[in-house]
Design a protein around this motif. Structure first.
Motif, PDB file in Angstrom:
ATOM      1  N   VAL A 183     -28.929  71.642   8.668  1.00 15.53           N
ATOM      2  CA  VAL A 183     -29.516  71.094   7.438  1.00 15.53           C
ATOM      3  C   VAL A 183     -29.566  72.233   6.426  1.00 15.53           C
ATOM      4  O   VAL A 183     -29.456  73.407   6.798  1.00 15.53           O
ATOM      5  CB  VAL A 183     -30.937  70.515   7.666  1.00 15.53           C
ATOM      6  CG1 VAL A 183     -30.897  69.254   8.520  1.00 15.53           C
ATOM      7  CG2 VAL A 183     -31.860  71.552   8.285  1.00 15.53           C
ATOM      8  N   ALA A 228     -34.688  73.149   4.279  1.00 20.65           N
ATOM      9  CA  ALA A 228     -35.204  71.915   4.886  1.00 20.65           C
ATOM     10  C   ALA A 228     -35.533  72.074   6.364  1.00 20.65           C
ATOM     11  O   ALA A 228     -36.056  71.149   6.997  1.00 20.65           O
ATOM     12  CB  ALA A 228     -34.180  70.793   4.696  1.00 20.65           C
ATOM     13  N   ASP A 248     -39.254  71.352   7.627  1.00 16.27           N
ATOM     14  CA  ASP A 248     -39.544  69.927   7.495  1.00 16.27           C
ATOM     15  C   ASP A 248     -38.759  69.124   8.533  1.00 16.27           C
ATOM     16  O   ASP A 248     -39.290  68.181   9.142  1.00 16.27           O
ATOM     17  CB  ASP A 248     -39.168  69.484   6.071  1.00 16.27           C
ATOM     18  CG  ASP A 248     -39.643  68.071   5.777  1.00 16.27           C
ATOM     19  OD1 ASP A 248     -40.554  67.601   6.486  1.00 16.27           O
ATOM     20  OD2 ASP A 248     -39.088  67.441   4.851  1.00 16.27           O
ATOM     21  N   PHE A 249     -37.516  69.508   8.757  1.00 12.55           N
ATOM     22  CA  PHE A 249     -36.709  68.792   9.744  1.00 12.55           C
ATOM     23  C   PHE A 249     -37.349  68.854  11.126  1.00 12.55           C
ATOM     24  O   PHE A 249     -37.486  67.836  11.806  1.00 12.55           O
ATOM     25  CB  PHE A 249     -35.283  69.350   9.813  1.00 12.55           C
ATOM     26  CG  PHE A 249     -34.539  68.858  11.007  1.00 12.55           C
ATOM     27  CD1 PHE A 249     -33.996  67.579  11.020  1.00 12.55           C
ATOM     28  CD2 PHE A 249     -34.430  69.631  12.170  1.00 12.55           C
ATOM     29  CE1 PHE A 249     -33.341  67.086  12.148  1.00 12.55           C
ATOM     30  CE2 PHE A 249     -33.789  69.152  13.292  1.00 12.55           C
ATOM     31  CZ  PHE A 249     -33.235  67.875  13.277  1.00 12.55           C
ATOM     32  N   GLU A 257     -30.331  62.001   6.398  1.00 11.64           N
ATOM     33  CA  GLU A 257     -31.251  61.864   5.253  1.00 11.64           C
ATOM     34  C   GLU A 257     -31.453  63.199   4.553  1.00 11.64           C
ATOM     35  O   GLU A 257     -31.623  63.252   3.339  1.00 11.64           O
ATOM     36  CB  GLU A 257     -32.634  61.389   5.742  1.00 11.64           C
ATOM     37  CG  GLU A 257     -32.736  59.914   6.030  1.00 11.64           C
ATOM     38  CD  GLU A 257     -34.061  59.618   6.774  1.00 11.64           C
ATOM     39  OE1 GLU A 257     -35.093  60.246   6.464  1.00 11.64           O
ATOM     40  OE2 GLU A 257     -34.029  58.752   7.683  1.00 11.64           O
ATOM     41  N   MET A 258     -31.449  64.272   5.340  1.00 10.35           N
ATOM     42  CA  MET A 258     -31.699  65.607   4.777  1.00 10.35           C
ATOM     43  C   MET A 258     -30.408  66.298   4.349  1.00 10.35           C
ATOM     44  O   MET A 258     -30.400  67.508   4.140  1.00 10.35           O
ATOM     45  CB  MET A 258     -32.449  66.449   5.799  1.00 10.35           C
ATOM     46  CG  MET A 258     -33.860  65.956   6.024  1.00 10.35           C
ATOM     47  SD  MET A 258     -34.771  67.083   7.089  1.00 10.35           S
ATOM     48  CE  MET A 258     -36.463  66.636   6.670  1.00 10.35           C
TER      49      MET A 258
END
Lengths: 475, 475
Positions: free
Chosen positions: B352, B356, B359-360, B419-420
């Motif tokens: 990612v 991110a 958060d991932f 999504e990321m």
């Protein structure tokens, strides 16, 4: 494959689907190129400001089988940006696709549109305390799309790589007008074939790059630059190896220059300060960018002392201020302008395996001496094995008188490069100028694969026809 | 497209044109893969020792429309090296194409055949005082051809790039059996489309790589390694940025590890020395390779002190000897083996955007908690944004009991990665395992371009059919 001119009917069709702000008059600036060898044509010039409109243009051209000439900064040196022959194309300028879409300093990435000027990209990176390292003399007018489409090189390749090495993702319009959304910001991504590197360096013949995700670098904490006089190119190579042992990846630039370059500057740009009292036969510019805790001036001095002991250098000057650093770099960057003012018979953007450089320079001069008397300005990116080997008439004579031997000179230099397993287009690309060279020197199996790819991805042959490849078979 | 089995008639035809030394029995080792998910088949195994014979095999297969399974070290983790379905292929092993053809230490290049084992390549580079930086856990059996065909990553990507970044030229046999002679040793070469990068990462579906010119690097003068305990992955990212500001490109590796990894090692490989008295939740391995005049241990200590002040680290240990450095690296490199012995439900090789990552990790754990109770071992190449996010059953339970949720788990993780704006195959490739993921997550315009390229370059669909792409239209 037959293609059609961008005629009135086509222009009308575009007018129905594009905002009026996208149209530009067909001005000469779109049709000229820096070396003045070609003058292009265009049925219409459009400059959309969003990728959807770029896609619309290409889709219309695909439908009407009209050639598309993607146009970026127009600074290319091989005629890849002008279409002098055949049906008049739609000239698709990226100048209004000029937004920095996002910067991610924590990730060392930036997302920029194809029309962003290189110096603006430098500025945007600097404003977040990062470095976008790609740098060429034309940085004030070259635009990102063209830099990627030609896989531009420049003065920082040794450390940071070519344009393709600095690109993580692309947004592009393919020849059928579909948009590829590939603006990934990932250092690692093994999801299928490398379409990104296929479009980079394809010179607009496989699609139009509209935006890119680029790698940024931390700015070196301390920078320093020196000029050092070397006895010959072989010593320069040894000096480079010595410098690498000293400071590792800290060498940002290692440029070779020759007396001819200084003479040309003295003659054509006397305002350029000359760094040496006596012009040396050969010298190098060494640029360091080091991390915290390291002093470039000290490192350069240490290098100089050790190189002196081994007879690799005989004189040198280390920049004592940022202003002096700039003077050294101006010297290097003004050399192409000096060449232009003198007027070359033939100029060559070549690379050979690093170790073969001294032999190449010697042998090339010998072979040219068999053809006639010339002045040679050989300079360039020694650390990349990339030389600009430019051939000029003797002092007082004009290039016009030598037009007849130009092809002969070029063939002699290029044949030698090929013998030495080099490349006759190291960083400028093929464009229209080097199509015959590509056909002559490139591996035939690779050439065939290129034609197969071109005809499969651009079945109607509308993308920049005549650049890179000609005589592409219909699919 | 229909392809035919490598039947008796085909085998006989090969026996007429290849030396008998090129034939191998069809042993199980050619048909297995490390994760045991597939068992391949083969009508015949051939192992030529020269490119001309490789070309003969492919030409015969092209004529008879028989699938070709290029086989390198067999260590791939996505089933790209086994063909379980369809007609039995000719398995083309590169194991006898195992020569180092030339080394050029002054140029920092080496020319090696596809069958050279990675650790032998390391040794050959070391013997001329150079570094070939690509390194993966399977280095003792992985071979160069497979490393390039899958664009392998590993532990030094942060500094030196992926496999594709280390390759200057290729020799390859294209699907029609023609040999592309592209073993250039140039840092800059803009002669047409980038066929090299198209073959790299194509997993043998566009041709067979038989040899490559690779970049070497100067060996860092001094190396040093530390383990540092961080409160969480966000702190690890900040620590990385701080380290980059300190030592620039001097960071060779920056690996994140978690307590689960240590627990698995304690359970399955008790002989592995544990570095901390109390197992920390998160820690990183930092590896430095610095030029002359710099002391890695000192740099690591300085970094540690500053990071401590800012609350980014709470504990740490700096290797005091080469032996201790090796212990730290063994720890990191044994983590995949520990995982294997525990037995994962599903393992994910994802990337990612760097920012991110924290958060991932958080969100992925939350989403999995909605599915059930799992142990998660998340570790990997933080500096590349590349994590191995592996999901295991609770202690005492077997993976078998969780077979039913495997697809669910994988979908949850991969959907989140998508999504990321990440990649569900960061470094392992697509093979057969991730074909559905490629179809689900990759940009449809890119997928279509990939199919177009595949059907144009391999019109009979003989090269590793079923890997990367399926349902490729006939040209």
């Amino acid at each position: 494959m037959t293609v059609n001119s961008a005629d009135e009917q086509f222009v009308e069709a575009l007018q129905n689907v594009l905002p009026s702000s996208a149209f530009r008059p067909v001005e000469p600036r779109y049709l000229e190129e820096p070396r003045g060898r070609w003058f292009g044509k265009a049925g219409i010039v459009v400059a959309p400001d969003r990728v959807e409109d770029v896609a619309t243009v290409v889709r219309c051209a695909f439908g009407a089988q009209v050639p598309v000439m993607p146009y970026s900064g127009g600074t290319g040196l091989v005629g890849g940006q002008v279409m002098p022959d055949g049906p008049a194309p739609v000239l698709l300028s990226l100048e209004r696709m000029n937004k920095i879409r996002a910067t991610y300093p924590d990730e060392n990435t930036i997302v920029a549109e194809a029309g962003v000027i290189l110096s603006d990209l430098h500025e945007a990176s600097r404003s977040v305390d990062r470095l976008f390292p790609l740098s060429i003399a034309a940085k004030g007018s070259a635009r990102l799309g063209g830099l990627l489409s030609t896989n531009a090189g420049g003065v920082n390749v040794l450390r940071y790589g070519n344009a393709r090495d600095l690109c993580l993702g692309l947004e592009a319009v393919l020849p059928d007008g579909q948009i590829w959304h590939g603006l990934k910001r990932l250092r690692k991504d093994n999801m299928g074939y490398d379409l990104r590197n296929l479009l980079i360096g394809a010179e607009g013949t496989l699609g139009v790059i509209t935006a890119a995700t680029l790698k940024l670098n931390p700015r070196p904490a301390h920078e320093g630059t020196a000029l050092m006089v070397v006895p010959d190119p072989a010593a320069a190579l040894k000096l480079l190896a010595m410098a690498q042992a000293h400071v590792g990846e800290g060498i940002s630039g290692f440029e070779l220059m020759a007396r001819t370059g200084l003479e040309f500057l003295a003659q054509t740009m006397p305002e350029q300060r000359q760094p040496f009292e006596v012009m040396p036969e050969w010298f190098v510019l060494i640029d360091l960018g080091l991390a915290q805790g390291l002093d470039p001036a000290q490192a350069l001095e240490k290098l100089f002392v050790q190189a002196m002991e081994q007879g690799l250098v005989s004189d040198g000057v280390i920049a004592q201020s940022e202003a002096q650093r700039q003077v050294f770099w101006d010297l290097r960057e003004n050399i192409p302008e000096g060449n232009k003012r003198i007027g070359s018979i033939s100029s060559h953007d070549i690379s050979v395996p690093m170790g073969a450089i001294p032999d190449f320079i010697l042998t090339a001069k010998q072979r040219l001496a068999e053809i006639g008397t010339f002045r040679i300005n050989c300079f360039g990116h020694l650390g990349d094995g990339n030389l600009h080997f430019n051939v000029f008439p003797p002092k007082g004579e004009s290039r016009e008188a030598y037009r007849g031997v130009r092809d002969h000179v070029q063939r002699a230099v290029h044949d030698l490069v090929h013998e030495m397993q080099g490349s006759v287009s190291a960083e400028h690309g093929i464009g229209r100028l080097k199509v015959p060279d590509l056909e002559r020197y490139e591996d035939p199996v690779k050439l065939q694969a290129m034609r197969t790819i071109k005809s499969a991805l651009d079945p109607k042959g509308i993308m920049n026809p005549g650049a890179v490849l000609r005589d592409v078979p219909a699919p």
